[in-house]
Design a protein around this motif. Structure first.
Motif, PDB file in Angstrom:
ATOM      1  N   GLY A  96       0.601  -1.284  -0.060  1.00 29.37           N
ATOM      2  CA  GLY A  96       0.264   0.181  -0.150  1.00 29.37           C
ATOM      3  C   GLY A  96       0.721   1.089  -0.185  1.00 29.37           C
ATOM      4  N   LYS A  97       2.105   1.616   0.036  1.00 25.67           N
ATOM      5  CA  LYS A  97       3.175   2.252   0.000  1.00 25.67           C
ATOM      6  C   LYS A  97       3.748   2.734  -1.459  1.00 25.67           C
ATOM      7  N   HIS A  98       3.835   3.680  -2.031  1.00 26.55           N
ATOM      8  CA  HIS A  98       4.739   3.784  -2.911  1.00 26.55           C
ATOM      9  C   HIS A  98       6.643   4.174  -2.735  1.00 26.55           C
ATOM     10  N   TRP A  99       7.221   3.219  -3.817  1.00 25.52           N
ATOM     11  CA  TRP A  99       8.556   2.924  -2.983  1.00 25.52           C
ATOM     12  C   TRP A  99       9.295   3.393  -4.632  1.00 25.52           C
ATOM     13  N   LYS A 100      10.377   4.401  -3.953  1.00 23.86           N
ATOM     14  CA  LYS A 100      11.269   4.469  -4.525  1.00 23.86           C
ATOM     15  C   LYS A 100      12.606   4.283  -4.192  1.00 23.86           C
ATOM     16  N   MET A 101      13.257   3.434  -5.584  1.00 23.46           N
ATOM     17  CA  MET A 101      14.530   3.386  -5.735  1.00 23.46           C
ATOM     18  C   MET A 101      15.557   4.283  -4.911  1.00 23.46           C
ATOM     19  N   SER A 102      16.083   4.341  -3.890  1.00 24.43           N
ATOM     20  CA  SER A 102      16.986   5.465  -3.743  1.00 24.43           C
ATOM     21  C   SER A 102      18.451   5.031  -2.927  1.00 24.43           C
ATOM     22  N   ALA A 103      19.082   3.375  -3.468  1.00 21.69           N
ATOM     23  CA  ALA A 103      21.087   2.993  -3.779  1.00 21.69           C
ATOM     24  C   ALA A 103      20.263   1.961  -4.440  1.00 21.69           C
ATOM     25  N   ILE A 104      21.561   1.520  -5.083  1.00 23.16           N
ATOM     26  CA  ILE A 104      22.081  -0.011  -6.246  1.00 23.16           C
ATOM     27  C   ILE A 104      22.949  -0.232  -5.816  1.00 23.16           C
ATOM     28  N   THR A 105      23.454  -1.230  -4.126  1.00 21.69           N
ATOM     29  CA  THR A 105      25.422  -1.413  -4.104  1.00 21.69           C
ATOM     30  C   THR A 105      25.255  -3.112  -4.474  1.00 21.69           C
ATOM     31  N   THR A 106      26.571  -3.553  -4.396  1.00 21.88           N
ATOM     32  CA  THR A 106      27.017  -4.794  -4.636  1.00 21.88           C
ATOM     33  C   THR A 106      27.802  -5.046  -3.375  1.00 21.88           C
ATOM     34  N   ASN A 107      27.999  -6.633  -3.683  1.00 26.68           N
ATOM     35  CA  ASN A 107      29.349  -6.698  -2.091  1.00 26.68           C
ATOM     36  C   ASN A 107      29.496  -8.164  -3.361  1.00 26.68           C
ATOM     37  N   PRO A 108      30.706  -8.205  -3.621  1.00 33.35           N
ATOM     38  CA  PRO A 108      31.506  -6.789  -3.070  1.00 33.35           C
ATOM     39  C   PRO A 108      31.128  -6.031  -4.010  1.00 33.35           C
ATOM     40  N   ILE A 109      31.506  -4.620  -4.407  1.00 32.59           N
ATOM     41  CA  ILE A 109      31.673  -3.543  -4.598  1.00 32.59           C
ATOM     42  C   ILE A 109      33.005  -3.717  -5.740  1.00 32.59           C
ATOM     43  N   ILE A 110      32.121  -3.076  -6.604  1.00 32.45           N
ATOM     44  CA  ILE A 110      32.866  -3.491  -8.227  1.00 32.45           C
ATOM     45  C   ILE A 110      33.180  -2.221  -8.691  1.00 32.45           C
ATOM     46  N   ASP A 111      33.879  -1.643  -9.872  1.00 36.30           N
ATOM     47  CA  ASP A 111      34.173  -0.669 -10.515  1.00 36.30           C
ATOM     48  C   ASP A 111      33.018  -0.906 -11.593  1.00 36.30           C
ATOM     49  N   PHE A 112      31.555  -0.016 -11.673  1.00 32.18           N
ATOM     50  CA  PHE A 112      30.974   0.157 -12.595  1.00 32.18           C
ATOM     51  C   PHE A 112      30.959   0.524 -13.812  1.00 32.18           C
ATOM     52  N   ASP A 113      32.051   2.436 -13.835  1.00 30.14           N
ATOM     53  CA  ASP A 113      32.020   2.614 -14.693  1.00 30.14           C
ATOM     54  C   ASP A 113      34.012   2.376 -15.931  1.00 30.14           C
ATOM     55  N   GLY A 114      34.500   1.424 -14.914  1.00 31.96           N
ATOM     56  CA  GLY A 114      35.476   1.192 -15.210  1.00 31.96           C
ATOM     57  C   GLY A 114      36.638   2.461 -15.073  1.00 31.96           C
ATOM     58  N   ASP A 115      36.284   3.021 -14.440  1.00 35.54           N
ATOM     59  CA  ASP A 115      37.471   4.519 -13.978  1.00 35.54           C
ATOM     60  C   ASP A 115      39.112   3.485 -12.942  1.00 35.54           C
ATOM     61  N   GLY A 116      38.612   2.547 -13.074  1.00 33.07           N
ATOM     62  CA  GLY A 116      39.858   2.034 -11.432  1.00 33.07           C
ATOM     63  C   GLY A 116      39.236   2.376 -10.588  1.00 33.07           C
ATOM     64  N   THR A 117      38.108   2.258  -9.872  1.00 31.93           N
ATOM     65  CA  THR A 117      37.538   3.074  -8.802  1.00 31.93           C
ATOM     66  C   THR A 117      36.862   2.256  -8.303  1.00 31.93           C
ATOM     67  N   ALA A 118      36.482   1.841  -7.041  1.00 30.89           N
ATOM     68  CA  ALA A 118      34.779   0.557  -6.744  1.00 30.89           C
ATOM     69  C   ALA A 118      33.965   1.630  -6.607  1.00 30.89           C
ATOM     70  N   ASP A 119      32.319   1.551  -7.558  1.00 24.72           N
ATOM     71  CA  ASP A 119      31.438   2.181  -6.835  1.00 24.72           C
ATOM     72  C   ASP A 119      30.939   1.580  -5.465  1.00 24.72           C
ATOM     73  N   PRO A 120      30.697   2.691  -4.849  1.00 23.42           N
ATOM     74  CA  PRO A 120      29.378   2.018  -3.511  1.00 23.42           C
ATOM     75  C   PRO A 120      28.216   2.184  -3.829  1.00 23.42           C
ATOM     76  N   ASP A 121      27.278   2.985  -4.983  1.00 31.40           N
ATOM     77  CA  ASP A 121      26.264   3.128  -5.095  1.00 31.40           C
ATOM     78  C   ASP A 121      26.101   3.569  -7.100  1.00 31.40           C
ATOM     79  N   LEU A 122      25.487   2.385  -7.424  1.00 33.31           N
ATOM     80  CA  LEU A 122      25.598   2.419  -8.720  1.00 33.31           C
ATOM     81  C   LEU A 122      24.384   3.006  -8.669  1.00 33.31           C
ATOM     82  N   LEU A 123      23.438   4.022  -8.539  1.00 33.31           N
ATOM     83  CA  LEU A 123      21.811   4.525  -8.542  1.00 33.31           C
ATOM     84  C   LEU A 123      22.540   6.305  -9.361  1.00 33.31           C
ATOM     85  N   PRO A 124      23.732   6.227  -9.475  1.00 32.37           N
ATOM     86  CA  PRO A 124      24.324   7.627  -9.960  1.00 32.37           C
ATOM     87  C   PRO A 124      24.189   7.164 -11.665  1.00 32.37           C
TER      88      PRO A 124
END
Length: 162
Positions: free
Chosen positions: A41-69
Motif C-alpha cells: 500500500g505504499k509508494h516506493w522509489k529506488m534510493s540505492a543500488i549496491t553490490t557485494n563485493p563492490i565493483i568498478d561499474f564505470d571502469g575508471d579504476g575506482t570501486a563504486d559503492p552506489d550504482l544508482l547515480p
C-alpha cells in the motif's frame, strides 16, 4: 501542616495533569487486519543500488559503492506500489528519451519463512526472486545474486517509501 497540604495539592495537580495528557494522547491506528507485509500500500522509489563485493561499474579504476547515480533520472524516478492481493502498479516519472511512458502492472508474492520476495510481469521470463534483507515502514531492501563478467556477486536494491 501547610507543607502537607501543599504537597497533596501538588500531587493531585500532577496526577490531574498526567490524566489530562493521557486523555489527549493520540491513539495509534487500528492494527492491520490482513496478513499483508508492511510494504503493501505504499509508494516506493529506488534510493540505492549496491553490490557485494563492490565493483568498478564505470571502469575508471575506482570501486563504486552506489550504482544508482549511473542510471538516468528517467529510470530512477519511477514509483512502484505493492497492492493488496499481490498486485503491482508502477508509474514512470520522467520519460526516457525516445520512449513512450510506461505504466505497468505485475504481481508480487512474499514468503515470510524464507524471506523470498517474487516479482513477475506475467511471463515465465519476467519472474525474479529476491531475498529481503531489510523491511520497515520506510525502507525495503532486497538482494539477488547475479553473474557479472564471470564473477558472482550480490546486487542489493534499496527502496524508500514516498
Amino acid at each position: 501542616m501547610k507543607t502537607l497540604v501543599t504537597n497533596v495539592r501538588l500531587t493531585v495537580l500532577a496526577l490531574t495533569l498526567l490524566g489530562s495528557l493521557a486523555a489527549c494522547k493520540k491513539h495509534d491506528p487500528d492494527p492491520v487486519k490482513n496478513n499483508d507485509p508492511i510494504f503493501v500500500g505504499k509508494h516506493w522509489k529506488m534510493s540505492a543500488i549496491t553490490t557485494n563485493p563492490i565493483i568498478d561499474f564505470d571502469g575508471d579504476g575506482t570501486a563504486d559503492p552506489d550504482l544508482l547515480p549511473f542510471f538516468p533520472t528517467c529510470v530512477t524516478d519511477n514509483i512502484v506500489t505493492f497492492k493488496e492481493g499481490g498486485k503491482i502498479e508502477s508509474e514512470e516519472g520522467e520519460a526516457c528519451p525516445d520512449e513512450t511512458p510506461i505504466t505497468g502492472t505485475g504481481t508480487w508474492s512474499y514468503n515470510e519463512n524464507t524471506k523470498i520476495f517474487t516479482l513477475t510481469d506475467g511471463t515465465a521470463a519476467g519472474t525474479q526472486n529476491y531475498e529481503i534483507v531489510e523491511m520497515s515502514a520506510t525502507t525495503l531492501k532486497w538482494k539477488v545474486e547475479i553473474e557479472e563478467e564471470g564473477q558472482s556477486l550480490d546486487m542489493i536494491m534499496e527502496w524508500k517509501a514516498q
